[in-house]
Design an enzyme around this catalytic site. Structure first.
Site, PDB file in Angstrom:
ATOM      1  CG  ASN A  60      -1.689   1.239   1.419  1.00 26.40           C
ATOM      2  OD1 ASN A  60      -1.814   2.042   0.492  1.00 26.40           O
ATOM      3  ND2 ASN A  60      -2.240   1.436   2.607  1.00 26.40           N
ATOM      4  CE  LYS A  77       0.296   3.369   4.854  1.00 26.69           C
ATOM      5  NZ  LYS A  77       0.174   3.515   6.283  1.00 26.69           N
ATOM      6  CG  HIS A 118      -5.736   1.710   5.272  1.00 24.47           C
ATOM      7  ND1 HIS A 118      -5.259   2.642   6.163  1.00 24.47           N
ATOM      8  CD2 HIS A 118      -4.716   0.844   5.044  1.00 24.47           C
ATOM      9  CE1 HIS A 118      -4.001   2.354   6.458  1.00 24.47           C
ATOM     10  NE2 HIS A 118      -3.649   1.266   5.800  1.00 24.47           N
ATOM     11  CD  GLU A 131      -2.836   5.332   6.834  1.00 22.32           C
ATOM     12  OE1 GLU A 131      -2.852   5.392   5.587  1.00 22.32           O
ATOM     13  OE2 GLU A 131      -1.894   4.836   7.481  1.00 22.32           O
ATOM     14  CD  GLU A 189      -3.479  -2.822   7.405  1.00 27.48           C
ATOM     15  OE1 GLU A 189      -2.360  -3.024   6.941  1.00 27.48           O
ATOM     16  OE2 GLU A 189      -4.138  -1.800   7.172  1.00 27.48           O
ATOM     17  N   GLY A 197       2.529   1.907  10.778  1.00 34.40           N
ATOM     18  CA  GLY A 197       3.478   3.005  10.631  1.00 34.40           C
ATOM     19  C   GLY A 197       4.237   3.349  11.902  1.00 34.40           C
ATOM     20  CB  SER A 245       5.300  -2.141  11.897  1.00 29.98           C
ATOM     21  OG  SER A 245       4.884  -0.807  12.157  1.00 29.98           O
TER      22      SER A 245
HETATM   23  C1  PEP Z   1      -0.670  -0.074   5.957  1.00 27.80           C
HETATM   24  O1  PEP Z   1      -0.582   0.989   5.382  1.00 27.80           O
HETATM   25  O2  PEP Z   1      -1.665  -0.785   5.747  1.00 27.80           O
HETATM   26  C2  PEP Z   1       0.405  -0.487   6.844  1.00 27.80           C
HETATM   27  C3  PEP Z   1       0.297  -1.621   7.464  1.00 27.80           C
HETATM   28  O3  PEP Z   1       1.472   0.368   6.996  1.00 27.80           O
HETATM   29  P1  PEP Z   1       2.902   0.008   7.672  1.00 27.80           P
HETATM   30  O4  PEP Z   1       3.371  -1.281   7.050  1.00 27.80           O
HETATM   31  O5  PEP Z   1       3.781   1.169   7.331  1.00 27.80           O
HETATM   32  O6  PEP Z   1       2.666  -0.149   9.132  1.00 27.80           O
END
Ligand code: PEP
Length: 251
Positions: free
Chosen positions: A9, A11, A95, A97, A167, A173, A213
């Site tokens: 992803n 973003k 997601h 976000e 997630e 992040g 992460s």
């Molecule tokens: C994500 O954007 O879905 C995500 C898991 O980000 P990160 O791997 O940076 O934690």
């Protein structure tokens, strides 16, 4: 029996030249894709360029979001037919976000998921609890609720097209990954919810990704868990070296 799916992803990162450079580097270094599927989800502006490069390659293309109407006066929105036209096979919905920054709730996420299915896009339904919810012992209730609401009115035939991404919001992040055991426990809970909704046979077919992460140094242990069927990767999907290592995970 479930083909692992590693999805990147991107973003709101990468201009078109940057996106093209990343995909070219990925294609140059791609390991043999033995029984594993890989996918990148660039920003909308780069979908066409990236899709052109990925055609007839083992890496798939996905959108990061979709609106539920096919067309109309919805300024700024992108529809499922538009994503299909750009070459997408998948789209991320719900997601954290989108939920937190853009105020999306379960009902909207469900409409988006059903619109994706109606236009032959495979939705990746993101679910996950916040830190305060986990600390309050509510993680399972929140995640199960998001799974049930996200799948409302999704029939048995469509279920195998759906991917679920667990997630935990506190892991996205932050560098703070769930332990493989904690992630596995939540994945098992999600699969149990799918069994309740659709029966054992259908639930066994659904891929459940872990996200939060995921990095080259933790992917192998996460992927060795029985109910972790892939990863949704943010930060570590932005450079070819780290994403290639994640795609080439060793179980
Ligand atoms: C994500 O954007 O879905 C995500 C898991 O980000 P990160 O791997 O940076 O934690």
């Amino acid at each position: 029996m479930r083909t692992p799916l590693i999805a990147g992803n991107w973003k709101m990162y990468k201009t078109v030249p940057e996106a093209v450079a990343l995909v070219e580097a990925l294609l140059r270094g791609l390991p043999a894709m033995d029984g594993c599927e890989a996918l990148v989800c660039p920003p909308f502006t780069a979908l066409h360029a990236v899709g052109g490069l990925l055609r007839d390659t083992p890496i798939g293309l996905g959108g990061q979001d979709v609106f539920y109407e096919a067309q109309g006066a919805y300024t700024g929105a992108i529809s499922a037919p538009m994503l299909r036209d750009a070459g997408c096979a998948y789209v991320i919905v719900g997601h954290s976000e989108r939920r937190q920054i853009f105020g999306e709730g379960d009902a909207l996420v469900n409409r988006k998921l059903r619109a994706a299915l109606a236009h032959s896009l495979r939705p990746i339904l993101c679910v996950g609890e916040t830190k305060p919810q986990r600390d309050a012992g509510q993680a399972e209730t929140i995640v199960v609720g998001q799974v049930r609401a996200g799948l409302a009115e999704v029939g048995d035939a469509a279920l195998p097209e759906v991917v679920i991404a667990y997630e935990p919001v506190w892991a996205i992040g932050t560098g703070d990954t769930a332990t493989p055991a904690d992630a596995q426990a939540m994945h098992a809970t999600i699969r149990h919810t799918l069994v309740e909704l659709y029966g054992m046979q259908a639930a066994e077919q659904v891929r459940i990704q872990y996200g939060g992460s995921v990095k080259p140094d933790n992917v192998d242990e996460l992927m060795s868990q029985p109910d972790i069927d892939g990863a949704l990767v943010g930060g570590a999907s932005l450079t070819a070296e780290s994403f290639l290592r994640i795609i080439g995970f060793r179980q």
